[in-house]
Design a protein around this motif. Structure first.
Motif, PDB file in Angstrom:
ATOM      1  N   LEU A   1       0.836  -1.209   0.000  1.00 26.98           N
ATOM      2  CA  LEU A   1       0.000   0.000   0.000  1.00 26.98           C
ATOM      3  C   LEU A   1       0.868   1.256   0.000  1.00 26.98           C
ATOM      4  O   LEU A   1       0.562   2.244  -0.686  1.00 26.98           O
ATOM      5  CB  LEU A   1      -0.938  -0.003   1.206  1.00 26.98           C
ATOM      6  N   GLN A   2       1.953   1.231   0.760  1.00 24.75           N
ATOM      7  CA  GLN A   2       2.864   2.383   0.782  1.00 24.75           C
ATOM      8  C   GLN A   2       3.487   2.603  -0.597  1.00 24.75           C
ATOM      9  O   GLN A   2       3.649   3.745  -1.038  1.00 24.75           O
ATOM     10  CB  GLN A   2       3.944   2.171   1.831  1.00 24.75           C
ATOM     11  N   GLY A   3       3.839   1.526  -1.264  1.00 25.87           N
ATOM     12  CA  GLY A   3       4.389   1.651  -2.605  1.00 25.87           C
ATOM     13  C   GLY A   3       3.393   2.262  -3.575  1.00 25.87           C
ATOM     14  O   GLY A   3       3.768   3.055  -4.455  1.00 25.87           O
ATOM     15  N   MET A   4       2.126   1.914  -3.417  1.00 26.58           N
ATOM     16  CA  MET A   4       1.092   2.445  -4.298  1.00 26.58           C
ATOM     17  C   MET A   4       0.943   3.957  -4.143  1.00 26.58           C
ATOM     18  O   MET A   4       0.589   4.658  -5.098  1.00 26.58           O
ATOM     19  CB  MET A   4      -0.234   1.743  -4.031  1.00 26.58           C
TER      20      MET A   4
ATOM     21  N   VAL B   1      -9.630  -3.207  -3.296  1.00 23.38           N
ATOM     22  CA  VAL B   1     -10.813  -4.025  -3.032  1.00 23.38           C
ATOM     23  C   VAL B   1     -10.370  -5.305  -2.335  1.00 23.38           C
ATOM     24  O   VAL B   1      -9.374  -5.920  -2.734  1.00 23.38           O
ATOM     25  CB  VAL B   1     -11.558  -4.365  -4.341  1.00 23.38           C
ATOM     26  N   PHE B   2     -11.089  -5.712  -1.289  1.00 23.19           N
ATOM     27  CA  PHE B   2     -10.809  -6.953  -0.559  1.00 23.19           C
ATOM     28  C   PHE B   2     -11.868  -7.987  -0.912  1.00 23.19           C
ATOM     29  O   PHE B   2     -13.062  -7.660  -0.998  1.00 23.19           O
ATOM     30  CB  PHE B   2     -10.809  -6.699   0.951  1.00 23.19           C
TER      31      PHE B   2
ATOM     32  N   ALA C   1      -4.914  -0.073  -9.506  1.00 25.21           N
ATOM     33  CA  ALA C   1      -5.980  -0.702  -8.731  1.00 25.21           C
ATOM     34  C   ALA C   1      -5.481  -2.030  -8.171  1.00 25.21           C
ATOM     35  O   ALA C   1      -4.830  -2.808  -8.867  1.00 25.21           O
ATOM     36  CB  ALA C   1      -7.208  -0.931  -9.599  1.00 25.21           C
ATOM     37  N   LEU C   2      -5.781  -2.292  -6.904  1.00 22.67           N
ATOM     38  CA  LEU C   2      -5.305  -3.490  -6.213  1.00 22.67           C
ATOM     39  C   LEU C   2      -6.474  -4.348  -5.753  1.00 22.67           C
ATOM     40  O   LEU C   2      -7.437  -3.831  -5.156  1.00 22.67           O
ATOM     41  CB  LEU C   2      -4.466  -3.093  -4.997  1.00 22.67           C
ATOM     42  N   LEU C   3      -6.388  -5.641  -6.009  1.00 24.28           N
ATOM     43  CA  LEU C   3      -7.338  -6.606  -5.471  1.00 24.28           C
ATOM     44  C   LEU C   3      -6.611  -7.452  -4.437  1.00 24.28           C
ATOM     45  O   LEU C   3      -5.578  -8.062  -4.741  1.00 24.28           O
ATOM     46  CB  LEU C   3      -7.895  -7.509  -6.579  1.00 24.28           C
ATOM     47  N   VAL C   4      -7.120  -7.484  -3.217  1.00 21.09           N
ATOM     48  CA  VAL C   4      -6.546  -8.275  -2.131  1.00 21.09           C
ATOM     49  C   VAL C   4      -7.449  -9.479  -1.897  1.00 21.09           C
ATOM     50  O   VAL C   4      -8.634  -9.312  -1.585  1.00 21.09           O
ATOM     51  CB  VAL C   4      -6.406  -7.443  -0.840  1.00 21.09           C
ATOM     52  N   VAL C   5      -6.893 -10.689  -2.025  1.00 21.74           N
ATOM     53  CA  VAL C   5      -7.679 -11.915  -1.897  1.00 21.74           C
ATOM     54  C   VAL C   5      -7.194 -12.700  -0.687  1.00 21.74           C
ATOM     55  O   VAL C   5      -5.997 -12.974  -0.552  1.00 21.74           O
ATOM     56  CB  VAL C   5      -7.550 -12.779  -3.165  1.00 21.74           C
ATOM     57  N   GLY C   6      -8.127 -13.065   0.190  1.00 23.50           N
ATOM     58  CA  GLY C   6      -7.763 -13.886   1.334  1.00 23.50           C
ATOM     59  C   GLY C   6      -8.492 -13.465   2.586  1.00 23.50           C
ATOM     60  O   GLY C   6      -9.182 -12.445   2.618  1.00 23.50           O
ATOM     61  N   PRO C   7      -8.318 -14.250   3.661  1.00 19.41           N
ATOM     62  CA  PRO C   7      -8.977 -13.927   4.923  1.00 19.41           C
ATOM     63  C   PRO C   7      -8.179 -12.899   5.720  1.00 19.41           C
ATOM     64  O   PRO C   7      -6.970 -12.743   5.526  1.00 19.41           O
ATOM     65  CB  PRO C   7      -8.999 -15.278   5.645  1.00 19.41           C
ATOM     66  N   GLY C   8      -8.843 -12.221   6.636  1.00 22.72           N
ATOM     67  CA  GLY C   8      -8.171 -11.268   7.508  1.00 22.72           C
ATOM     68  C   GLY C   8      -9.043 -10.068   7.813  1.00 22.72           C
ATOM     69  O   GLY C   8     -10.095  -9.857   7.199  1.00 22.72           O
TER      70      GLY C   8
ATOM     71  N   GLN D   1      -8.156  -0.709   4.921  1.00 29.09           N
ATOM     72  CA  GLN D   1      -9.147   0.099   4.224  1.00 29.09           C
ATOM     73  C   GLN D   1      -9.029   1.565   4.650  1.00 29.09           C
ATOM     74  O   GLN D   1      -9.178   2.474   3.829  1.00 29.09           O
ATOM     75  CB  GLN D   1     -10.552  -0.442   4.501  1.00 29.09           C
ATOM     76  N   GLN D   2      -8.760   1.782   5.933  1.00 27.83           N
ATOM     77  CA  GLN D   2      -8.584   3.150   6.428  1.00 27.83           C
ATOM     78  C   GLN D   2      -7.370   3.798   5.764  1.00 27.83           C
ATOM     79  O   GLN D   2      -7.415   4.963   5.343  1.00 27.83           O
ATOM     80  CB  GLN D   2      -8.417   3.142   7.944  1.00 27.83           C
ATOM     81  N   PHE D   3      -6.278   3.061   5.652  1.00 28.52           N
ATOM     82  CA  PHE D   3      -5.065   3.573   5.001  1.00 28.52           C
ATOM     83  C   PHE D   3      -5.358   3.896   3.540  1.00 28.52           C
ATOM     84  O   PHE D   3      -4.991   4.965   3.032  1.00 28.52           O
ATOM     85  CB  PHE D   3      -3.948   2.543   5.110  1.00 28.52           C
TER      86      PHE D   3
END
Length: 421
Positions: free
Chosen positions: A156-159, A191-192, A167-174, A180-182
């Motif tokens: 996220l910092q790199g973005m 998007v998660f 645009a980033l898609l994050v896949v997985g649990p957590g 999202q706040q960042f």
């Protein structure tokens, strides 16, 4: 067939875990996988968290250990927990690890281990699917993203250094809330989602690049899956990633380096995909689930030899223990001889004409010179009775293992000399 006690560990993803995929592959090959130890020939624990202490020492046992992130090892409470796990692993017949990073960790613990990478599920990845259409994305992150060592924050910092931001898609649990706040604070398009295996394949095929910023990887399956599908991979420069991905991935070691690498791939995407295609061939040749199953097969044979070899050495004067050890060895050898895995047929071991049964020829020469016609073969095992019978001798086979004698009868009958044994 081989009966394996293989307890399932908790699945955190919507799709298959590494354990599930491997388990299903072994079952497809004809192994009898069971969740309970009763009647099992072998125990395979694919996590240090599922070791069943009650079976240790009773049967050959393998534990698959993918290590602990160094941040966890700094915690004193976890250190006490780890000591107990290490003691259990030391009691297993054989410890397997996915790569050199975990192997180094085992060396530091004084725990003997050997590398056996689990492999990607090429069958699932090869299924024809359309590109992911659910969310437009340039970057893809797959993993348990709220684990600190997964390093999603670095991505996220790199973005934030890119304009416009991909645009980033994050896949997985957590827990997505802090990320999202960042993303909201910096207006990052993130998007998660949790996807099935088929949807994950679609997402990998539909993205411009897969980013793997994790500081510690037990497996590193995601970048291999991406390479198999011809998708460019960006990975944090770690020993495990270098060993696993070699020159087929693009490596970064800082936030700035990640941002620059993303920009470079975006500008030269065709070259990056060509580089990934080379990685695809490497995965096919070294890191598929089928190849991993063959490697596991060899480790299982060695585990049998080690377990029963140690047992018989410490119980040489107990006839019942000696008999049980030889029975187990001949059962193992039966699986090995018939070839339980494609490409692993070793029928020469049960072929009386096999050139490596040369020792019998010395006996045959002396027996014929002496004029003997009837022999008693003590410790006959399974192949020599047929070898002698084919030379015209009447054979009485004697062995401590009933399984060996059963195989001796089967082989003699197959070669048409059952009436002489």
């Amino acid at each position: 067939m081989l009966k394996v006690y293989w307890p399932n560990n908790v699945v955190q993803f919507k799709g298959k875990s590494v354990s599930q995929a491997w388990r299903e592959e072994m079952a497809r090959l004809g192994w009898e996988i069971q969740d309970k130890p009763d009647g099992a020939d072998l125990a395979f624990f694919i996590s240090d968290s599922v070791i069943d202490e009650a079976v240790l020492g009773r049967m050959p046992s393998l534990v698959y250990f993918w290590g602990w992130p160094h941040t966890r090892l700094l915690d004193r409470e976890f250190q006490r927990h780890a000591e107990g796990k290490l003691k259990l692993m030391e009691r297993c017949t054989r410890v397997l690890v996915p790569g050199p990073t975990t192997l180094d960790q085992c060396n530091q613990f004084g725990l003997a281990a050997q590398v056996c990478f689990p492999g990607v599920d090429a069958r699932t990845l090869s299924q024809p699917v359309t590109p992911w259409l659910g969310v437009r994305h340039d970057l893809l992150f797959i993993g348990r993203f709220d684990a600190p060592h997964k390093n999603l924050e670095l991505l996220l910092q790199g973005m934030t250094l890119l304009n416009p931001s991909p645009a980033l898609l994050v896949v997985g649990p957590g827990n997505a809330a802090p990320f999202q706040q960042f993303a909201s604070a910096y207006q990052l398009p993130v998007v998660f989602a949790e996807l099935t295996d088929t949807e994950k394949v679609q997402a990998i095929r539909g993205t411009r690049m897969v980013v793997c910023p994790s500081e510690y990887e037990g497996f590193g399956m995601v970048p291999l899956e991406a390479l198999y599908l011809g998708t460019p991979v960006l990975a944090l420069d770690t020993p495990h990633n270098r060993w696993l991905l070699q020159e087929q991935a693009l490596f970064f070691s800082s936030v700035e380096g990640l941002a620059q690498t993303i920009a470079d791939v975006a500008q030269q995407e065709a070259a990056a995909r060509q580089q990934a295609a080379v990685g695809q061939r490497r995965v096919e040749n070294a890191f598929t689930l089928e190849l991993a199953s063959r490697r596991l097969w060899e480790h299982i044979h060695q585990a049998f030899k080690e377990h029963y070899g140690a047992l018989i050495r410490t119980n040489l004067h107990d006839p019942e223990v000696v008999r049980l050890c030889y029975e187990a060895e001949h059962r193992r050898d039966r699986w090995y001889a018939v070839g339980a895995l494609p490409g692993y047929e070793t029928t020469g071991r049960v072929d009386p004409s096999w050139r490596r049964h040369w020792r019998a020829q010395h006996f045959i020469r002396e027996l014929k010179a002496s004029g003997a016609t009837n022999i008693v073969d003590i410790g006959s095992s399974k192949v020599y009775p047929a070898i002698f019978a084919l030379e015209g001798f009447e054979e009485t086979a004697v062995d401590v293992s009933q399984d060996a004698l059963d195989q001796a009868v089967e082989i003699a009958q197959k070669w048409g000399v059952g009436d002489r044994v």
